[in-house]
Design an enzyme around this catalytic site. Structure first.
Site, PDB file in Angstrom:
ATOM      1  N   TYR A  45       0.844  -1.192   0.000  1.00 61.73           N
ATOM      2  CA  TYR A  45       0.000   0.000   0.000  1.00 61.73           C
ATOM      3  C   TYR A  45       0.881   1.245   0.000  1.00 61.73           C
ATOM      4  O   TYR A  45       2.077   1.176   0.278  1.00 61.73           O
ATOM      5  CB  TYR A  45      -0.899   0.020   1.239  1.00 61.73           C
ATOM      6  CG  TYR A  45      -1.918  -1.087   1.314  1.00 61.73           C
ATOM      7  CD1 TYR A  45      -2.363  -1.763   0.181  1.00 61.73           C
ATOM      8  CD2 TYR A  45      -2.461  -1.466   2.540  1.00 61.73           C
ATOM      9  CE1 TYR A  45      -3.310  -2.770   0.266  1.00 61.73           C
ATOM     10  CE2 TYR A  45      -3.401  -2.478   2.634  1.00 61.73           C
ATOM     11  CZ  TYR A  45      -3.823  -3.131   1.495  1.00 61.73           C
ATOM     12  OH  TYR A  45      -4.758  -4.122   1.587  1.00 61.73           O
ATOM     13  N   ALA A  46       0.259   2.397  -0.275  1.00 61.23           N
ATOM     14  CA  ALA A  46       1.028   3.644  -0.246  1.00 61.23           C
ATOM     15  C   ALA A  46       1.702   3.815   1.106  1.00 61.23           C
ATOM     16  O   ALA A  46       2.851   4.255   1.194  1.00 61.23           O
ATOM     17  CB  ALA A  46       0.124   4.829  -0.553  1.00 61.23           C
ATOM     18  N   GLU A  47       0.989   3.492   2.188  1.00 56.14           N
ATOM     19  CA  GLU A  47       1.572   3.514   3.531  1.00 56.14           C
ATOM     20  C   GLU A  47       0.988   2.406   4.391  1.00 56.14           C
ATOM     21  O   GLU A  47      -0.137   1.948   4.164  1.00 56.14           O
ATOM     22  CB  GLU A  47       1.330   4.857   4.238  1.00 56.14           C
ATOM     23  CG  GLU A  47       2.132   6.018   3.703  1.00 56.14           C
ATOM     24  CD  GLU A  47       1.341   6.883   2.749  1.00 56.14           C
ATOM     25  OE1 GLU A  47       1.945   7.761   2.100  1.00 56.14           O
ATOM     26  OE2 GLU A  47       0.115   6.677   2.638  1.00 56.14           O
ATOM     27  N   SER A  48       1.768   2.006   5.382  1.00 54.91           N
ATOM     28  CA  SER A  48       1.334   1.137   6.470  1.00 54.91           C
ATOM     29  C   SER A  48       1.787   1.774   7.771  1.00 54.91           C
ATOM     30  O   SER A  48       2.819   2.455   7.804  1.00 54.91           O
ATOM     31  CB  SER A  48       1.934  -0.270   6.346  1.00 54.91           C
ATOM     32  OG  SER A  48       1.551  -0.893   5.135  1.00 54.91           O
ATOM     33  N   HIS A  77      -3.631  10.139   5.104  1.00 50.74           N
ATOM     34  CA  HIS A  77      -4.538   8.994   5.221  1.00 50.74           C
ATOM     35  C   HIS A  77      -4.077   7.974   6.253  1.00 50.74           C
ATOM     36  O   HIS A  77      -4.914   7.352   6.923  1.00 50.74           O
ATOM     37  CB  HIS A  77      -4.808   8.386   3.824  1.00 50.74           C
ATOM     38  CG  HIS A  77      -4.135   7.095   3.503  1.00 50.74           C
ATOM     39  ND1 HIS A  77      -2.842   7.019   3.042  1.00 50.74           N
ATOM     40  CD2 HIS A  77      -4.607   5.824   3.547  1.00 50.74           C
ATOM     41  CE1 HIS A  77      -2.545   5.749   2.823  1.00 50.74           C
ATOM     42  NE2 HIS A  77      -3.595   5.001   3.120  1.00 50.74           N
TER      43      HIS A  77
END
Length: 305
Positions: A45-48, A77
């Site tokens: 994902y874009a971030e975790s 987000h």
């Protein structure tokens, strides 16, 4: 074999399988930096995010944010989604979770208010941890190369492309039309050139493109590309939206005003996201930016380590 529980949520949406997906490890105690980075790369994902006990007991938690390739100081987000996940728990590290949270992050303290409907947590409002900074102007041909568009597609009557930040920097550029926005495609070779010409300690370069009309200037469509971070396109980017909103409100004529901004993102990806922002401008400075979004739970499980 040791395990770590995780939850995934879709952020900036009230519809499952839309918005921006996020993986959250609500108790990351015992995980090494290397394991956190590997887990973030595995999710892709874009971030975790990884939640740890706060260093200051007055705060709620320490939250670390990883893209597939690096740790970053702040992002929108991940904070909204992490607050949503923690707000639906009865307690965190032995303490009850209230409606007001405060996360320790590299960029500073992030203040959060949970959103509820019929006593159920449905999202969160976060406050950007840093004031707006405006740094490098970016050449039109460099923006055009990164987005695979013509320089004539870039509108400069409002402002030239520039790097802005409220905790995480982005190059922002206004395009002339929704057709031009839809035609944009990231060119990784041009992004490497941009990163070299606008060097940061981590070597990254992220591009936030947007379109708005004179009739509805505070309802904006946007796209974000960060291929050097293994994020070809991001369906929702709260930190970029906050920086852009603060930048545009700062340039607006009123010295003192409160502006509500709505940014739609992810439409071209089939993952429409809605990011709501409130910017307070006083004495000509947009010093308070709040980012609001809804969330939906998607998955939960355990990682084997």
């Amino acid at each position: 074999m040791p395990t770590a529980d995780f939850v995934t949520v879709d952020v900036f949406t009230s519809e499952r399988f839309a918005g921006n997906p996020l993986a959250v490890v609500p108790d990351a105690r015992g995980l090494t930096d290397r394991q956190m980075q590997a887990i973030a790369a595995e999710f892709g994902y874009a971030e975790s995010t990884f939640v740890l006990p706060p260093e200051d007991p007055e705060n709620t938690a320490r939250v670390r944010i990883f893209t597939p390739t690096m740790e970053i100081p702040f992002a929108g987000h991940p904070n909204v989604g992490t607050a949503f996940v923690l707000g639906r728990q009865a307690e965190l590290f032995g303490r009850p979770v209230g409606d007001s949270l405060r996360f320790e992050e590299i960029a500073g303290l992030v203040e959060i208010e949970l959103l509820r409907e019929e006593n159920a947590v449905i999202g969160a409002t976060i406050r950007a941890p840093q004031p707006l900074t405006v740094s490098d102007e970016v050449a039109l041909e460099l923006i055009a190369g990164c987005a695979s568009i013509k320089t004539g597609n870039i509108r400069t009557s409002g402002h030239k492309p520039v790097v802005v930040s409220v905790g995480l920097p982005f190059a922002v550029a206004e395009l002339e039309s929704l057709d031009a926005l839809a035609a944009a495609r990231p060119n990784i070779t041009a992004f490497h050139e941009a990163a070299a010409r606008h060097a940061r300690p981590d070597g990254d370069f992220s591009l936030f493109l947007y379109v708005r009309s004179a009739e509805t200037p505070w309802h904006i469509r946007a796209r974000m590309f960060a291929p050097l971070d293994n994020v070809m396109e991001d369906p929702a980017t709260g930190s970029a939206s906050a920086a852009l909103s603060a930048f545009l409100v700062t340039r607006a004529p009123d010295a003192d005003t409160n502006v509500h901004v709505t940014i739609e993102q992810g439409v071209e990806m089939g993952r429409r996201s809605v990011i709501e922002l409130d910017v307070v401008k006083a004495g000509g400075v947009a010093g308070d930016v709040r980012i609001t979004g809804r969330c939906v739970s998607v998955m939960r499980g355990s990682l084997e380590l």
